[in-house]
Scaffold this motif. Structure first.
Motif, PDB file in Angstrom:
ATOM      1  N   UNK A 197       0.854  -1.178   0.000  1.00  0.00           N
ATOM      2  CA  UNK A 197       0.000   0.000   0.000  1.00  0.00           C
ATOM      3  C   UNK A 197       0.896   1.235   0.000  1.00  0.00           C
ATOM      4  N   UNK A 198       0.603   2.175  -0.881  1.00  0.00           N
ATOM      5  CA  UNK A 198       1.378   3.409  -0.979  1.00  0.00           C
ATOM      6  C   UNK A 198       0.444   4.592  -0.741  1.00  0.00           C
ATOM      7  N   UNK A 199       0.912   5.550   0.069  1.00  0.00           N
ATOM      8  CA  UNK A 199       0.105   6.754   0.277  1.00  0.00           C
ATOM      9  C   UNK A 199       0.996   7.973   0.450  1.00  0.00           C
ATOM     10  N   UNK A 200       0.421   9.127   0.140  1.00  0.00           N
ATOM     11  CA  UNK A 200       1.143  10.395   0.266  1.00  0.00           C
ATOM     12  C   UNK A 200       1.371  10.757   1.730  1.00  0.00           C
ATOM     13  N   UNK A 201       2.574  11.219   2.010  1.00  0.00           N
ATOM     14  CA  UNK A 201       2.838  11.823   3.309  1.00  0.00           C
ATOM     15  C   UNK A 201       2.278  13.238   3.268  1.00  0.00           C
ATOM     16  N   UNK A 202       1.478  13.594   4.261  1.00  0.00           N
ATOM     17  CA  UNK A 202       0.785  14.876   4.263  1.00  0.00           C
ATOM     18  C   UNK A 202       1.336  15.814   5.336  1.00  0.00           C
ATOM     19  N   UNK A 203       1.348  17.095   5.015  1.00  0.00           N
ATOM     20  CA  UNK A 203       1.753  18.125   5.972  1.00  0.00           C
ATOM     21  C   UNK A 203       0.777  19.293   5.877  1.00  0.00           C
ATOM     22  N   UNK A 204       0.708  20.095   6.931  1.00  0.00           N
ATOM     23  CA  UNK A 204      -0.135  21.287   6.908  1.00  0.00           C
ATOM     24  C   UNK A 204       0.580  22.396   6.146  1.00  0.00           C
ATOM     25  N   UNK A 205      -0.066  22.897   5.103  1.00  0.00           N
ATOM     26  CA  UNK A 205       0.561  23.954   4.316  1.00  0.00           C
ATOM     27  C   UNK A 205       0.599  25.284   5.064  1.00  0.00           C
TER      28      UNK A 205
END
Length: 318
Positions: free
Chosen positions: A237-245
């Protein structure tokens, strides 16, 4: 306006199990007529003017679908004209799962669904799905079809471990006017009944081990895109690492991809967290699936996927 922010959904229909027979001529005619009615109602659910019109269409859609599915061997009828309804099959075609969404004028969503089992005698065995996600305070829980974390499923990945089948479901929730979500959870069957979630998402191999999770959810900015899917080439499973802009981590509606990727690898009956998939030295032919911004005006309910998900399977974007 909200529909223009929705992503499109690819309906899969793999080969069905050998033991399933097709409906007879009369049954096929019944199903074709029902599909025409369902197609009209599903259009109204998605495009009707106001909550009342959409809710009325939903109230008519559900019993019409159930009556159609009572046709002997209806499992073999694809219902491929229902363009706003996701119909997903696992590899073994032991069941199929219908899901669809009702958008309210407030920009919030309610989901509906059902699991149809592939029975040997062709008779209907159906598990309706009741969306209680608005009332679930703890999302990290195990639920039944009567207390379902509602979403629109867009993929199923099947695993076999110790004489049991495990079905990993990938779902999308348009959520609200500010954010959207993607969800991955395990579907298993206990005493013939569906169970959603379970202690299958492990963080035991992290540098700082974390507790196992029953369900994995990412929430991010409405206008953004994010990957959460099974990558066949990488077998994970691959997913984007997310950050608060805006550097406000408590506000999920500010989250966007930072172009890094995490994932889960199947090990001994669990999805084990991998903190970083791609490093500076990327193996030849294993390029990171770099997301391409999508034209928001071209998005629709029919594909909750970002650009790399639309690439041919096994060929990640370079």
């Amino acid at each position: 306006m909200v529909k223009k922010l929705l992503l499109s959904l690819c309906i899969l229909a793999p080969a069905l199990a050998v033991h399933a027979q097709r409906p007879d001529a009369a049954g096929h005619t019944t199903l074709r007529k029902a599909q025409d009615t369902l197609q009209r109602l599903s259009y109204e659910i998605f495009n009707g003017k106001g909550d009342a019109a959409r809710e009325k269409a939903t109230e008519q859609f559900i019993p019409t679908l159930v009556r159609a599915l009572k046709t002997t061997y209806s499992f073999r009828f694809p219902f491929d004209s229902l363009k706003t309804v996701s119909i997903q099959y696992p590899q073994d075609s032991s069941f199929r799962i219908f899901t669809w969404a009702l958008e309210r004028e407030t920009g919030f969503y309610r989901h509906y669904g059902a699991i149809q089992m592939n029975t040997r005698d062709g008779k209907l065995q159906l598990f309706p799905l009741f969306d209680v996600s608005d009332f679930i305070t703890n999302t990290d829980t195990v639920t039944s079809n009567k207390a379902w974390y509602g979403c629109l499923y867009y993929a199923v990945s099947q695993r076999h471990y110790f004489n049991q089948e495990y079905y990993t479901l990938f779902g999308w929730d348009a959520n609200n006017p500010r954010s959207q979500k993607k969800i991955v959870e395990m579907l298993t069957f206990k005493n013939g009944a569906p169970v959603f979630g379970g202690a299958y998402f492990s963080y035991a191999e992290d540098s700082v081990p974390g507790p196992v999770r029953n369900r994995f959810i990412i929430e991010y900015k409405k206008e953004s895109t994010a990957t959460l899917n099974y990558n066949k080439e990488l077998d994970m499973i691959v997913y984007d690492h997310l950050i608060s802009e805006t550097n406000e981590p408590a506000k999920k509606f500010t989250y966007v991809s930072d172009m890094d990727y995490e994932g889960f690898k199947w090990k001994a009956g669990k999805w084990v967290h991998i903190n970083k998939i791609f490093h500076d030295a990327i193996p030849l032919g294993k390029g990171a699936p770099v997301p391409m911004p999508l034209d928001q005006k071209k998005k629709s309910m029919m594909n909750p996927k970002s650009a790399e998900d639309l690439e041919p399977k096994g060929k990640p974007r370079q």
